[in-house]
Design an enzyme around this catalytic site. Structure first.
Site, mmCIF file in Angstrom:
data_model
loop_
_atom_site.group_PDB
_atom_site.id
_atom_site.type_symbol
_atom_site.label_atom_id
_atom_site.label_comp_id
_atom_site.label_asym_id
_atom_site.label_seq_id
_atom_site.Cartn_x
_atom_site.Cartn_y
_atom_site.Cartn_z
ATOM 1 N N GLY A 181 0.811 -1.209 0.000
ATOM 2 C CA GLY A 181 0.000 0.000 0.000
ATOM 3 C C GLY A 181 0.848 1.264 0.000
ATOM 4 C CB ILE A 204 -0.084 4.112 6.827
ATOM 5 C CG1 ILE A 204 -1.106 3.067 6.372
ATOM 6 C CG2 ILE A 204 0.363 4.983 5.664
ATOM 7 C CD1 ILE A 204 -2.424 3.662 5.903
ATOM 8 C CG ASP A 205 -1.237 -1.068 8.318
ATOM 9 O OD1 ASP A 205 -2.249 -0.385 8.520
ATOM 10 O OD2 ASP A 205 -1.129 -1.863 7.376
ATOM 11 C CG MET A 251 -7.088 2.176 6.233
ATOM 12 S SD MET A 251 -5.858 2.568 4.965
ATOM 13 C CE MET A 251 -6.864 2.443 3.486
ATOM 14 N N GLY A 252 -6.328 -0.372 9.638
ATOM 15 C CA GLY A 252 -5.566 -1.153 10.607
ATOM 16 C C GLY A 252 -6.178 -2.523 10.773
ATOM 17 N NE ARG A 253 -5.666 -7.368 6.464
ATOM 18 C CZ ARG A 253 -4.721 -6.773 5.707
ATOM 19 N NH1 ARG A 253 -3.495 -6.626 6.177
ATOM 20 N NH2 ARG A 253 -5.012 -6.337 4.510
ATOM 21 C CD GLU A 313 -8.879 -1.643 7.588
ATOM 22 O OE1 GLU A 313 -9.692 -1.274 6.723
ATOM 23 O OE2 GLU A 313 -7.686 -1.885 7.327
ATOM 24 N NE ARG A 325 -3.579 3.343 -0.026
ATOM 25 C CZ ARG A 325 -3.841 2.102 -0.424
ATOM 26 N NH1 ARG A 325 -3.779 1.125 0.456
ATOM 27 N NH2 ARG A 325 -4.142 1.845 -1.668
#
Length: 413
Positions: free
Chosen positions: A15, A144-145, A189-191, A245, A300
């Site tokens: 990404g 970014i994570d 975001m952020g899995r 997320e 991002r």
């Protein structure tokens, strides 16, 4: 110094971020200026560009346009999500990579990406060593994570954090203009790691942010969530919530209704739609007006609020990668070692690719409050120095002026 002359390849993967091109510039500019590197090639769409023999001759780019990469978001060379097989089971791609390396006399390879990109870097490095082909390989971090192991933080995270905090502050102001009740849910975001959603706490720290923040490091309980929201709404008539997320139930299943809609090239679930789903649940349970907001790709690519610190560190990471490789180092990733006592200080170090690839760094549980719905001061102390400074990139007609590269495809010598 173990002198080695030859061409280099720089590729970008995964990404994009607001500063990934600053890292690419760090590599390209430093490589172009180094006498041991005979040619600087850019891989079109990451490792796929190597496999397909689509390489740009970066030496043919205008210096002024290259310099604009520092302020240009996304992955200028093109990105990919391509997973290399285990070479012991299928070495087809590796043989092709070695063929291309030999064709262009590539002796240096720099790969700019996150967890899966470092896995790619690690696999290629080990294969080249096994094959006896001398090629120095260095990973340049990006995500970014902020979940890469072995580094204080990752280039790209700070600018995304700054965008998230700024956006939450702006949304908070908008959500409080009317004298009627409203609940606002912001999806971030952020899995599996909650660094990005946690950054919304900067807005709360500044006085205009979420009342509740939920990260994937803590199991999610829907009944408790509704009770948390209801309590604040009953008291103030407003409630703002930030959710990662990737929040999940105790059994590991994602709360997001879109969890099985698709996967990326590495088999990761493509999440999204969480804010809208939670908004429906909260509305049905509370009867309040509820708005769901998904920041999505904006977080991002938002280079207009990029952190100057992030830009400079991203460039430094790329520069350090080339300097390390030319000095004889291989099989490493550039990492940041930082101190925050008596002022912020950051320096580049090198970590083995083995300890980086496929490991995820999570937000420490002690940085999350006991209830699992808020952020403690150590998180603020950690991230605040990273977002400092303004990008101040060039503009034309009051709009950003991004790099416009020629991207001339190269041929063998």
């Amino acid at each position: 110094m173990n002198e080695l002359k030859g061409a280099c390849i720089i590729g970008q993967s995964g990404g994009p971020t607001a500063v990934i091109n600053a890292s690419a510039l760090g590599v390209i500019r430093t490589a172009l200026d180094n006498g041991n590197i005979t040619r600087v090639l850019g891989a079109a769409h990451g490792i796929k560009g190597v496999l397909e023999d689509r390489l740009y001759d970066m030496g043919q780019e205008d210096a002024a346009e290259l310099d604009l990469l520092k302020y240009t978001p996304s992955s200028e060379l093109g990105s990919c999500r391509y997973k290399l097989a285990d070479p012991d089971k299928d070495d087809t791609d590796y043989k092709r990579i070695l063929e291309i390396f030999k064709k262009y006399d590539v002796r240096y390879f720099f790969y700019n990406g996150g967890n899966d990109s470092m896995d790619t870097c690690n696999k290629i490095s080990k294969y080249m060593q096994k094959s006896g082909y001398e090629c120095r390989i260095i990973g340049v971090p990006k995500t970014i994570d902020n979940d890469l192991n072995g580094t204080d933080h990752c280039p790209g995270f700070a600018s995304a954090a700054k965008f998230i905090a700024t956006s939450c502050m702006e949304v908070h102001r908008d959500a409080h203009v009317y004298d009627t009740g409203m609940i606002t849910i912001v999806e971030i975001m952020g899995r599996h790691a909650g660094w990005l959603a946690g950054s919304a706490a900067l807005a709360t720290w500044a006085g205009y942010g979420p009342d509740l923040i939920y990260l994937p490091e803590v199991d999610f309980d829907m009944d408790r969530f509704i009770a948390d929201v209801q309590a604040i709404y009953n008291k103030t008539g407003k409630c703002m919530i930030a959710v990662s997320e990737g929040i999940h139930y105790a059994d590991g299943s994602f709360v997001s209704e879109a969890k099985t809609s698709a996967t990326d090239g590495f088999g990761h679930a493509q999440l999204g739609g969480l804010a809208a789903m939670l908004a429906e649940v909260v509305k049905s349970k509370t009867g309040a007006k509820v708005r769901g907001i998904e920041l999505s790709l904006l977080q991002r690519c938002g280079s207009h609020v990029a952190s100057k610190t992030d830009i400079e560190e991203a460039f430094a990471a790329g520069k350090a990668a080339v300097e390390a490789a030319v000095s004889g180092v291989t099989d490493k990733m550039v990492a940041f070692k930082c101190s925050r006592e008596g002022g912020y200080h950051c320096e580049t170090v090198l970590e083995p690719l083995d300890i980086v690839a496929n490991f995820e760094k999570k937000v420490p549980r002690e940085w999350i409050n006991a209830a699992g719905n808020g952020i403690e001061q150590p998180f603020i102390d950690y991230v605040l120095p990273l977002i400092q400074g303004e990008a101040n990139g060039p503009k034309e007609n009051s709009l950003p002026r991004f790099a416009k590269l020629k991207k001339v495809l190269t041929t063998s010598m």
